[in-house]
Design a protein around this motif. Structure first.
Motif, short mmCIF file in Angstrom:
data_model
loop_
_atom_site.label_atom_id
_atom_site.label_comp_id
_atom_site.label_asym_id
_atom_site.label_seq_id
_atom_site.Cartn_x
_atom_site.Cartn_y
_atom_site.Cartn_z
N THR A 184 0.85 -1.19 0.00
CA THR A 184 0.00 0.00 0.00
C THR A 184 0.89 1.24 0.00
O THR A 184 1.89 1.29 0.72
N HIS A 185 0.51 2.23 -0.79
CA HIS A 185 1.25 3.49 -0.80
C HIS A 185 1.16 4.15 0.59
O HIS A 185 0.12 4.07 1.26
N PRO A 186 2.23 4.80 1.05
CA PRO A 186 2.23 5.40 2.40
C PRO A 186 1.10 6.37 2.63
O PRO A 186 0.53 6.42 3.74
N LEU A 187 0.74 7.17 1.61
CA LEU A 187 -0.34 8.16 1.80
C LEU A 187 -1.67 7.48 2.05
O LEU A 187 -2.44 7.89 2.92
N ALA A 188 -1.96 6.42 1.31
CA ALA A 188 -3.21 5.69 1.52
C ALA A 188 -3.17 4.92 2.83
O ALA A 188 -4.20 4.78 3.51
N GLN A 189 -2.00 4.45 3.20
CA GLN A 189 -1.86 3.70 4.46
C GLN A 189 -2.17 4.59 5.66
O GLN A 189 -2.72 4.12 6.66
N SER A 190 -1.83 5.87 5.57
CA SER A 190 -2.04 6.78 6.70
C SER A 190 -3.52 7.05 6.94
O SER A 190 -3.91 7.39 8.07
N THR A 191 -4.35 6.90 5.91
CA THR A 191 -5.79 7.15 6.09
C THR A 191 -6.57 5.85 6.29
O THR A 191 -7.78 5.89 6.50
N LEU A 192 -5.89 4.73 6.24
CA LEU A 192 -6.55 3.43 6.39
C LEU A 192 -6.85 3.15 7.85
O LEU A 192 -5.98 3.28 8.71
N ALA A 194 -6.04 -5.07 -6.47
CA ALA A 194 -6.00 -4.11 -5.37
C ALA A 194 -7.36 -4.07 -4.69
O ALA A 194 -8.36 -4.59 -5.21
N SER A 195 -7.37 -3.45 -3.52
CA SER A 195 -8.63 -3.21 -2.81
C SER A 195 -8.92 -1.72 -2.85
O SER A 195 -8.02 -0.90 -2.66
N ALA A 196 -10.16 -1.38 -3.12
CA ALA A 196 -10.57 0.02 -3.21
C ALA A 196 -11.21 0.46 -1.90
O ALA A 196 -11.98 -0.30 -1.28
N ILE A 197 -10.89 1.68 -1.47
CA ILE A 197 -11.45 2.24 -0.24
C ILE A 197 -11.88 3.69 -0.50
O ILE A 197 -11.47 4.31 -1.50
N SER A 198 -12.68 4.22 0.40
CA SER A 198 -13.03 5.63 0.37
C SER A 198 -12.14 6.33 1.40
O SER A 198 -12.25 6.09 2.60
N ALA A 199 -11.24 7.18 0.89
CA ALA A 199 -10.26 7.82 1.77
C ALA A 199 -10.34 9.33 1.65
O ALA A 199 -10.95 9.88 0.73
N ASP A 200 -9.70 10.01 2.61
CA ASP A 200 -9.66 11.47 2.62
C ASP A 200 -8.55 12.02 1.73
O ASP A 200 -8.43 13.23 1.59
N CYS A 201 -7.72 11.14 1.19
CA CYS A 201 -6.59 11.58 0.35
C CYS A 201 -6.84 11.17 -1.10
O CYS A 201 -7.67 10.30 -1.39
N ARG A 202 -6.11 11.80 -1.96
CA ARG A 202 -6.21 11.44 -3.38
C ARG A 202 -5.36 10.19 -3.65
O ARG A 202 -4.36 9.94 -2.97
N ASP A 203 -5.75 9.45 -4.64
CA ASP A 203 -5.02 8.22 -5.00
C ASP A 203 -3.67 8.57 -5.62
O ASP A 203 -3.53 9.55 -6.36
#
Length: 196
Positions: free
Chosen positions: A78-86, A162-171
């Motif tokens: 997982t990219h670090p930016l997406a990991q921080s909002t997971l 991949a798994s898709a999520i709804s996050a506060d950051c851009r992909d």
């Protein structure tokens, strides 16, 4: 003897002094091929050696692997930016996509671009369910190299999951594990994607 008689003696073939000498054999070394008295070609030692060298080069080319296979690794990343909002409560929806590309054999293969294109297909699918980021990504690809590179074609099979999520950051629009990607140098020309 006068000068005139000397000239006559040289020009007269019946004169005993004007005997023709047989040509002396010359040492011409090892040529790749000689011609015998009956007109047929005869190989010398050097010519035979050149044939064996050529056969050895062909054998070495045939042993080269024609397929290049690579993966992002055994575990999803997982990219670090997406990991921080997971968060543990995040809802994940699994997606997978496969593409087959055909590229011209007189150029190279830019695998990063191909992985990015396949990944973007998953992102488009994810937006239909309201997701905007990917996590737990993994990819694999195989490049089938042409036998005759200038006229042949590369066939590349790319699989991305991949798994898709709804996050506060851009992909992050890049594939994971980019340090493991092995491309073929050269200008890439994509002929088709999934036969289109």
């Amino acid at each position: 003897m006068s000068i005139l008689s000397r000239v006559r003696t040289r020009s007269n073939p019946s004169s005993p002094k004007s005997k023709t000498r047989a040509p002396q054999p010359t040492n011409q070394g090892y040529n790749s091929s000689d011609t015998s008295s009956d007109g047929s070609a005869r190989l010398s030692v050097g010519g035979i050696a050149n044939i064996f060298i050529g056969l050895r080069r062909l054998e070495q080319r045939s042993k080269r692997p024609r397929t290049i296979t690579c993966t992002s690794g055994a575990e999803p990343l997982t990219h670090p930016l997406a990991q921080s909002t997971l968060s543990p409560d995040s809802v994940k929806v699994n997606f997978a996509h496969k593409d087959t590309y055909v590229c011209a054999g007189n150029g190279g293969v830019d695998v990063v671009r191909l992985l990015r294109a396949t990944r973007s297909a998953i992102v488009e699918q994810a937006t239909t369910i309201g997701a905007n980021a990917l996590v737990d990504e993994r990819w694999s690809y195989s490049i089938n190299q042409p036998k005759n590179r200038p006229r042949g074609q590369y066939k590349i099979s790319v699989q991305y999951a991949a798994s898709a999520i709804s996050a506060d950051c851009r992909d992050t629009p890049q594939p994971v594990a980019m340090d493991k990607i092995q491309s073929i140098p050269g200008l890439m020309t994509v002929i088709s994607r999934n036969g289109e």
